[in-house]
Design an enzyme around this catalytic site. Structure first.
Site, mmCIF file in Angstrom:
data_model
loop_
_atom_site.group_PDB
_atom_site.id
_atom_site.type_symbol
_atom_site.label_atom_id
_atom_site.label_comp_id
_atom_site.label_asym_id
_atom_site.label_seq_id
_atom_site.Cartn_x
_atom_site.Cartn_y
_atom_site.Cartn_z
ATOM 1 N N SER A 28 28.109 108.638 105.145
ATOM 2 C CA SER A 28 28.419 107.425 104.420
ATOM 3 C C SER A 28 27.311 106.889 103.440
ATOM 4 C CB SER A 28 28.719 106.075 105.197
ATOM 5 O OG SER A 28 28.856 104.995 104.405
ATOM 6 N N TYR A 53 26.626 99.283 111.050
ATOM 7 C CA TYR A 53 27.082 100.371 110.475
ATOM 8 C C TYR A 53 26.183 101.223 109.917
ATOM 9 C CZ TYR A 53 30.345 103.331 108.108
ATOM 10 O OH TYR A 53 31.138 104.344 107.511
#
Length: 260
Positions: free
Chosen positions: A145, A158
């Site tokens: 990501s 995250y």
């Protein structure tokens, strides 16, 4: 844990088809990657925890499926056994939980994100590496990501997990240098999928919808699946080390054009 095996033979395809394992394949990017790879002629074992969704995918496209949890050593052993000779692993399973600040961090959510995104990737990659090496033309794909390259408020857990996952890919590429295994990192930005933001925000549909509100043309799961398939179908001497894919509206993780 359940297993479903469907025929993957199609007219005109070689009996010696390339074989891939795709994790997180019950929905979103994983399901789309499975569809794209099957369409490109690959034999695919789709892996996820929800067997009912996998069965529907097998019925739709004729892939093999296995309901399994990559955080379980026993389930990972079953993935290796079910997969058989394998040429590619697409490490897609993962996700985010919560948007709390670090001062208010929910450590159970942080533990879940690390266990799935990081240790799950390592666990299954380690287990399948002998087969990937033996194939003579193996591939490890890590779907990370943009959160693995920068940080933002409320995204500490995250971002920390995705930073670690990105380091796994970079380190593995160094360690496998000289061996017939490519390490490919696909780095998506904002992707509008059915469940990612909904799960992150605890099932709050209105809050999940707000993540994408006013963004013209966020990425879709098919966009990322197309990128994954493209990297895997380059000549094997060509390694796409890192492919960053964002919607035009997203200049950076913290800068998004919205029409409202």
């Amino acid at each position: 844990m359940t297993t479903t095996t469907e025929s993957t033979s199609s007219p005109g395809l070689s009996a010696e088809r390339l074989r891939a394992v795709v994790t997180g394949a019950s929905t979103g990017i994983g399901a789309a990657a499975t569809r794209h790879l099957v369409s490109a002629g690959w034999s695919v074992l789709a892996v996820a925890r929800r067997g009912d969704r996998l069965d529907a995918l097998a019925e739709e496209i004729g892939c093999d499926v296995l309901a399994a949890d990559i955080t379980s050593e026993e389930d990972v052993a079953s993935i290796v056994e079910t997969a058989g000779p394998v040429h590619a692993l697409v490490n897609n399973a993962g996700g985010a939980r919560g948007t709390e600040t670090i001062a208010e961090a929910d450590l159970a959510k942080w533990s879940w994100m690390y266990e799935v995104n990081v240790l799950g990737t390592v666990r299954l990659t380690k287990a399948l590496l002998p087969g990937l090496r033996a194939s003579g033309r193996g591939d490890v794909v890590v779907v990370s990501s943009v959160a693995g390259y920068t940080t933002y408020e409320g995204g500490g857990g995250y971002a920390a997990a995705k930073h670690a996952e990105r380091v796994i890919a970079q380190t593995l590429r160094l360690e496998l240098n000289g061996e017939p295994v490519r390490v490919i990192e696909v780095v998506p930005g904002l992707v509008h999928t059915e469940e990612f933001s909904l799960r992150r925000l605890g099932g709050d549909q209105a809050a999940a919808d707000a993540v994408y509100a006013g963004v013209p043309g966020p990425l879709t799961a098919d966009d990322v699946a197309d990128a994954i398939t493209w990297t895997l179908t380059r000549p094997h001497h060509v390694n796409i080390d890192q492919l960053v894919i964002k919607p035009l509206a997203q200049a950076a993780i913290h800068k998004m054009h919205r029409t409202i």
